[in-house]
Design a protein around this motif. Structure first.
Motif: not given
Length: 242
Positions: A129-134, A136-141
């Motif tokens: 799901p795109q929301a999950k990708m977003d 997780t990417l925000e967490e890494l950033n």
């Protein structure tokens, strides 16, 4: 007697152990395991590491698991140069600080992105799901910003002007998302410059050798289609999504 190192170079912690041993000319026998084929669940490997994880090390009759423990064991046994794990109390504590922080802050989201982007479709039949990708990417950033501002600052390496275990552990984790086609170094000149310094210090040949598998991981999903590990991995991914 040389060490026996049980490794799968798709694994970030295994790559850190391999880099350190090679860079420091530590004699070892490379015991290659395939996590995707479930070889860590074999009866034979269970005698080496009952935890069923890699990396694992055997030194004569002595056995050891967990990458950080193995790295420190090699530092002490082979009396590697001081900069890897400094004898200076405060510098050593800074290595420890990073090694303690990175598990949840860097390793977790970087690994998830690799699995979500590359492995999810073949293992579950669905895209992430795109929301999950977003998220997780925000967490890494967020963690990458902390890495640059709090750990790297204006230094060449995490602990100062010389490379340490912290840098090796960091680089293998940050290279993982690249295997899924996600370049987390893009738009981050400070992080990119640090990566190039680490690469130069390790040696380009060794750096490229150890990351060859993960940077060509596009065929890994195909390998997984018939893997005995597929049911286990489906469960793992469902937990990541929850």
């Amino acid at each position: 007697m040389v060490l026996e190192l049980y490794l799968d170079l798709y694994s970030q912690p295994c790559r850190s152990v391999y880099i350190f041993a090679k860079k420091n000319n530590i004699p070892f026998e490379f015991k290659q395991l395939s996590l995707s084929e479930g070889q860590h669940y074999s009866e034979e490997f269970g005698k080496i590491n009952p935890l069923r994880k890699v990396p694992a090390m055997k030194d004569g009759d002595y056995q050891l698991a967990e990458s950080i423990a193995i790295l420190l064991y090699m530092c002490r046994k082979f009396k590697t140069p001081d900069h890897w794990y400094p004898s200076d109390l405060q510098k050593q504590a800074k290595v420890d600080e990073y090694l303690s922080w990175q598990h949840a802050a860097i390793r977790a989201p970087a690994s998830k992105l690799f699995w979500f982007k590359l492995m999810m479709p073949v293992i579950t039949g669905n895209t992430t799901p795109q929301a999950k990708m977003d998220s997780t990417l925000e967490e890494l950033n967020t963690s990458l910003q902390l890495f640059e501002e709090n750990f790297l600052q204006d230094k060449n390496f995490i602990v100062g002007q010389e490379i340490s275990l912290a840098d090796i552990v960091a680089i293998v984790e940050l290279m993982q998302p690249l295997g899924s086609g996600l370049d987390i170094f893009e738009g981050r000149p400070k992080l990119t410059a640090w990566r190039e310094r680490v690469k130069a210090n390790i040696g380009k040949e060794l750096f490229d050798e150890v990351h060859e598998l993960i940077l060509n991981a596009g065929d890994l999903p195909k390998k997984m289609e018939q893997s005995v590990m597929l049911p286990h991995l489906k469960t793992r991914l469902q937990k990541m999504l929850s």
